[in-house]
Motif scaffolding. Structure first.
Motif, PDB file in Angstrom:
ATOM      1  N   ALA A   1       0.832  -1.217   0.000  1.00  0.00           N
ATOM      2  CA  ALA A   1       0.000   0.000   0.000  1.00  0.00           C
ATOM      3  C   ALA A   1       0.859   1.257   0.000  1.00  0.00           C
ATOM      4  O   ALA A   1       0.395   2.337  -0.373  1.00  0.00           O
ATOM      5  CB  ALA A   1      -0.928   0.007   1.210  1.00  0.00           C
ATOM      6  N   ARG A   2       2.145   1.108   0.408  1.00  0.00           N
ATOM      7  CA  ARG A   2       3.021   2.291   0.403  1.00  0.00           C
ATOM      8  C   ARG A   2       3.304   2.774  -1.021  1.00  0.00           C
ATOM      9  O   ARG A   2       3.600   3.939  -1.226  1.00  0.00           O
ATOM     10  CB  ARG A   2       4.335   1.976   1.117  1.00  0.00           C
ATOM     11  CG  ARG A   2       4.136   1.777   2.604  1.00  0.00           C
ATOM     12  CD  ARG A   2       5.364   2.186   3.353  1.00  0.00           C
ATOM     13  NE  ARG A   2       5.150   2.016   4.786  1.00  0.00           N
ATOM     14  CZ  ARG A   2       5.874   2.601   5.700  1.00  0.00           C
ATOM     15  NH1 ARG A   2       6.864   3.387   5.356  1.00  0.00           N
ATOM     16  NH2 ARG A   2       5.635   2.410   6.975  1.00  0.00           N
ATOM     17  N   ASP A   3       3.212   1.846  -1.956  1.00  0.00           N
ATOM     18  CA  ASP A   3       3.493   2.201  -3.358  1.00  0.00           C
ATOM     19  C   ASP A   3       2.542   3.270  -3.876  1.00  0.00           C
ATOM     20  O   ASP A   3       2.937   4.187  -4.586  1.00  0.00           O
ATOM     21  CB  ASP A   3       3.321   0.950  -4.246  1.00  0.00           C
ATOM     22  CG  ASP A   3       4.645   0.242  -4.429  1.00  0.00           C
ATOM     23  OD1 ASP A   3       5.640   0.742  -3.863  1.00  0.00           O
ATOM     24  OD2 ASP A   3       4.658  -0.805  -5.104  1.00  0.00           O
ATOM     25  N   SER A   4       1.255   3.131  -3.511  1.00  0.00           N
ATOM     26  CA  SER A   4       0.257   4.074  -4.024  1.00  0.00           C
ATOM     27  C   SER A   4       0.274   5.391  -3.260  1.00  0.00           C
ATOM     28  O   SER A   4      -0.429   6.328  -3.608  1.00  0.00           O
ATOM     29  CB  SER A   4      -1.135   3.451  -3.952  1.00  0.00           C
ATOM     30  OG  SER A   4      -1.409   3.129  -2.598  1.00  0.00           O
ATOM     31  N   GLN A   5       1.078   5.450  -2.183  1.00  0.00           N
ATOM     32  CA  GLN A   5       1.147   6.703  -1.417  1.00  0.00           C
ATOM     33  C   GLN A   5       2.610   7.118  -1.218  1.00  0.00           C
ATOM     34  O   GLN A   5       3.043   7.373  -0.099  1.00  0.00           O
ATOM     35  CB  GLN A   5       0.446   6.563  -0.066  1.00  0.00           C
ATOM     36  CG  GLN A   5      -1.038   6.284  -0.205  1.00  0.00           C
ATOM     37  CD  GLN A   5      -1.828   6.603   1.055  1.00  0.00           C
ATOM     38  OE1 GLN A   5      -1.358   7.252   1.961  1.00  0.00           O
ATOM     39  NE2 GLN A   5      -3.066   6.125   1.102  1.00  0.00           N
TER      40      GLN A   5
END
Ligand code: FA5
Length: 343
Positions: free
Chosen positions: A151-155
């Motif tokens: 989920a860090r990828d999209s943020q």
């Protein structure tokens, strides 16, 4: 000799008083005649002691009369000048007014934010402010997004050089655990604010945008409460016929999580270009707060539950005002900004 001197002082002083134009002129004359050190009349009075007998009495009386006369004349002139000055200050209502200075306008995001703060505080939510420069812990870790989580990828965001644990917050959800730790339960709060993401910008994505987070935690808080609040917000924003649609979506910090949509305000749900013929527009993410987030907030998930939602304020402003390019918000373009006055 002395009498002539007094006559001269009299003539000279009365002429000066008649010519005086301001209160300062009067003061100067007073100083010149009555000044303690070199005042013309003061000096003459001092000289009386050198005169003898009857003459002294006569001249003394004349000098005292002159003193009274001049003091009265000075006082009268002072009053007359003050009255004249006051009369000149009278406000002339027939005078044309000066052109009004251009007043500023509120930014469209501010207008939307203030409107939502009003409606949510009327429901009992308190308004909180949170730091834009945030710790990795509150922005990610405490929200069930550990370092290796996809989920860090999209943020992706902006980090402080040399401090990988300090970053510009990617969402207002970073205030959830801060608020739970500070206020415990029950708690109802909304957090409007600026967020940042390392994005390639286009008409719908900016590196800087605004969100409004809302959450409510307490005993027996259910998904129905979340739906009720979201429906009230949607109807307030887009009218009483607006419906909402909640569909499952994954967010690591809620379980279950939903993607929230409202009936398209342009086609009223029948399908158009803006809603890509779906009849709905996505405006928020939401869900029931995950047990591990409640625990990070020092709460026991066996005792309390809660919901959270996150609205894209920038997106709401675009829909409300028909703005087709998100980059205008941060452009400081005066012709864009001056179109907004009040909600
Ligand atoms: C979140 O940020 C979650 N924190 C929302 C949430 C809160 C979910 C509480 C569950 C519970 P998401 O990444 O989908 O979710 O962003 C939410 C909204 O922020 C989007 O719908 C969009 O309106 C806005 N947004 C996200 N990225 C951008 C961007 N780069 N530019 C403009 N708006 C953006």
């Amino acid at each position: 000799m002395m009498k002539q001197k007094l006559d001269h002082i009299r003539k000279e002083t009365l002429a000066a008083i008649a010519a005086a134009k301001t209160a300062q002129d009067i003061e100067k004359i007073e100083q010149k005649v009555f000044g303690r050190k070199n005042g013309t009349l003061t000096e003459s009075l001092k000289m009386l002691k050198d005169i003898s007998g009857e003459v002294r009495k006569e001249v003394g009386q004349k000098a005292n009369e002159l003193k009274d006369e001049l003091q009265k004349a000075l006082e009268n002139a002072r009053v007359a000048l003050a009255e004249k000055e006051e009369a000149s200050l009278v406000f002339d209502i027939s005078e044309p007014s000066l052109p009004r200075a251009a007043s500023g306008t509120l930014h469209p995001i501010t207008l939307i934010q203030q409107d939502l703060e009003d409606v949510l505080s009327s429901m009992g939510f308190m308004i909180l402010d949170g730091p834009e420069l945030e710790s990795d812990f509150y922005n990610f870790e405490a929200l069930n997004i550990p370092t290796t989580h996809p989920a860090r990828d999209s943020q992706d965001t902006f980090y402080v050089k040399g401090h990988s644990t300090w970053l510009m917050r990617t969402h207002t959800s970073s205030m959830q655990v801060r608020a739970l730790r500070e206020y415990g339960a029950p708690v109802m709060a909304v957090v409007p604010g600026r967020c940042f993401r390392n994005e390639a910008t286009d008409a719908r994505h900016e590196h800087t945008f605004f969100q409004l987070e809302g959450f409510m935690v307490g005993e027996n808080i259910t998904f129905c409460h979340l739906k009720g609040v979201l429906e009230a917000i949607a109807k307030h924003l887009y009218g009483p016929d607006t419906r909402i649609r909640l569909r499952p979506k994954y967010y690591p910090f809620v379980e279950p999580g939903v993607n929230g949509e409202v009936t398209c305000m342009f086609c009223k749900g029948s399908g158009c270009r803006l809603c890509k013929q779906t009849g709905y527009l996505e405006i928020f993410g939401a869900g029931m707060i995950h047990n591990s987030v409640l625990r990070a907030g020092n709460l026991d998930p066996e005792k309390v539950q809660g919901f959270a939602f996150g609205l894209g304020l920038t997106r709401l402003a675009m829909l409300k005002y028909g703005i087709d390019d998100i980059r205008l918000f941060e452009s400081q373009d005066f012709s864009f900004l001056s179109q907004f006055t009040s909600i």
